[in-house]
Design a protein around this motif. Structure first.
Motif, mmCIF file in Angstrom:
data_model
loop_
_atom_site.group_PDB
_atom_site.id
_atom_site.type_symbol
_atom_site.label_atom_id
_atom_site.label_comp_id
_atom_site.label_asym_id
_atom_site.label_seq_id
_atom_site.Cartn_x
_atom_site.Cartn_y
_atom_site.Cartn_z
ATOM 1 N N PRO A 1 22.485 -68.052 -25.328
ATOM 2 C CA PRO A 1 22.107 -69.468 -25.239
ATOM 3 C C PRO A 1 23.145 -70.321 -24.530
ATOM 4 C CG PRO A 1 22.843 -68.934 -27.452
ATOM 5 C CD PRO A 1 22.729 -67.639 -26.720
ATOM 6 N N GLU A 2 24.445 -69.941 -24.648
ATOM 7 C CA GLU A 2 25.474 -70.740 -23.982
ATOM 8 C C GLU A 2 25.347 -70.634 -22.472
ATOM 9 O OE1 GLU A 2 27.328 -66.666 -24.315
ATOM 10 O OE2 GLU A 2 25.896 -67.899 -25.411
ATOM 11 N N VAL A 3 24.965 -69.457 -21.977
ATOM 12 C CA VAL A 3 24.794 -69.249 -20.537
ATOM 13 C C VAL A 3 23.538 -69.967 -20.051
ATOM 14 C CG1 VAL A 3 24.446 -67.546 -18.714
ATOM 15 C CG2 VAL A 3 25.978 -67.036 -20.630
ATOM 16 N N ARG A 4 22.427 -69.708 -20.721
ATOM 17 C CA ARG A 4 21.161 -70.304 -20.295
ATOM 18 C C ARG A 4 21.182 -71.821 -20.452
ATOM 19 N NH1 ARG A 4 16.447 -67.528 -23.375
ATOM 20 N NH2 ARG A 4 15.288 -69.022 -22.076
ATOM 21 N N GLY A 5 21.775 -72.294 -21.543
ATOM 22 C CA GLY A 5 21.855 -73.737 -21.756
ATOM 23 C C GLY A 5 22.638 -74.429 -20.662
ATOM 24 N N CYS A 6 23.768 -73.831 -20.277
ATOM 25 C CA CYS A 6 24.582 -74.424 -19.214
ATOM 26 C C CYS A 6 23.842 -74.385 -17.875
ATOM 27 C CB CYS A 6 25.911 -73.671 -19.107
ATOM 28 S SG CYS A 6 27.047 -74.345 -17.883
#
Length: 352
Positions: A319-324
């Motif tokens: 989620p940290e990758v996709r969110g960014c």
């Protein structure tokens, strides 16, 4: 990204059309099983619509808003209960946002004008502080390679809290502007909880609590009273409510990550259902811990169980990758008007 935005617009146009149908049904079909059957096609569609969206923000929020909250409110509406039912009926302009947004009308019968104004000022200051802390938290991710994984998981707890509160406050502000009514806050400082019962029942994601209590807890407790004592009926109702919450979280996780459910999130909520039930029984025996002990113990229990059961499935879809990447793609659209796929966006802190 262009296709995702188009799908998002189409989905929500159809959602509004479905809610218009539900509002009309409420005028012509009396409450009860017949109305429930008439609304069942909408609840099925609301479970299916989030599958048409693939981004974490649009798909995740749509899943939470309509697959969970709207469906549970419509279930209450079928039997003449909940925020969508009133006498006289609420106007369509209020029915639609009340049905599909995480908002609940605040009770005003015991409030004076001065406390409301003071609450608004305090809430505004608190919101700005949390917005600043959220910005600082995002900056900390620049140094994630130097931070212990357990510490990063702790930061994710605060990230989820700040992000949810900011997003839900923004939604409530827009709805408040449209319908000109005061709404209850979505959170009530969960970090100050003195027990798990206090955390889940009075402080964390209050909109979910307000729909789970009448749709799951009350009916299950009422049915259980026919077979067991009042004390055990409450335990069965608590456990069932947490089970349903776990299943709905599994659904939202699937809509966000499209990974096969592992059951860990359901186990997380079942565990908390057991812990809350034990806590209720202990309180009935007259045993209470002082606040200086119960507050850190409660927060520690939530964090440890999150590390164990909640975050592993959450982090599997990165989620940290996709969110960014989705945020970068959105900013690219705002600044240049160009739609790009989130997968083609470069996240600043990932390159470090």
């Amino acid at each position: 990204m262009e296709g995702e935005v188009g799908n998002f617009i189409v989905v929500w146009i159809v959602v509004f059309a479905c809610l218009l149908y539900c509002y009309t049904i409420g005028k012509f079909i009396p409450k009860g099983t017949t109305r429930l059957l008439a609304l069942s096609i909408v609840t099925c569609l609301f479970l299916w619509f989030p599958l048409k969206l693939t981004t974490m923000h649009l798909g995740g929020l749509t899943s939470f808003f309509i697959a969970w909250l709207a469906n549970f409110k419509l279930l209450l509406f079928a039997y003449g209960k909940g925020p969508l039912s009133s006498d006289p009926p609420i106007p369509l302009s209020r029915f639609v946002p009340m049905a599909c947004l995480p908002i609940n009308i605040a009770s005003t019968h015991s409030r004076s004008e001065i406390p409301i104004q003071e609450t608004k000022k305090t809430a505004k200051k608190r919101y700005l502080v949390k917005l600043s802390l959220f910005g600082m938290l995002l900056k900390v991710y620049d140094y994630n390679q130097y931070i212990h994984p357990k510490v990063m998981m702790s930061l994710y707890c605060f990230h989820i809290y700040f992000m949810l509160e900011i997003l839900l406050d923004m939604v409530a502000y827009v709805a408040r502007t449209v319908v000109q009514m005061e709404f209850e806050p979505p959170f009530n400082e969960p970090y100050l909880a003195t027990s798990l019962q206090d955390f889940w029942g009075k402080r964390w994601n209050l909109m979910v609590t307000s729909v789970l209590h009448p749709t799951i807890y009350d009916p299950v407790r009422s049915i259980s009273l026919r077979f067991v004592s009042r004390k055990w009926a409450s335990v069965v109702a608590i456990f069932t409510t947490f089970l349903v919450s776990g299943v709905m979280h599994e659904l939202i996780f699937y809509n966000i990550g499209r990974l096969k459910p592992s059951g860990e999130v359901t186990c997380f909520f079942l565990l908390h259902g057991v812990l809350v039930s034990i806590e209720v029984c202990i309180k009935r025996m007259g045993l209470h811990l002082p606040t200086i002990v119960s507050r850190p113990l409660t927060l520690g229990c939530v964090l440890i169980t999150c590390f164990w059961l909640f975050f592993p499935p959450f982090l599997r879809f990165k989620p940290e990758v996709r969110g960014c990447q989705e945020t970068v793609a959105f900013l690219e659209f705002v600044t240049t008007g160009r739609l790009i796929s989130p997968s083609n966006a470069s996240c600043p802190y990932l390159s470090s």
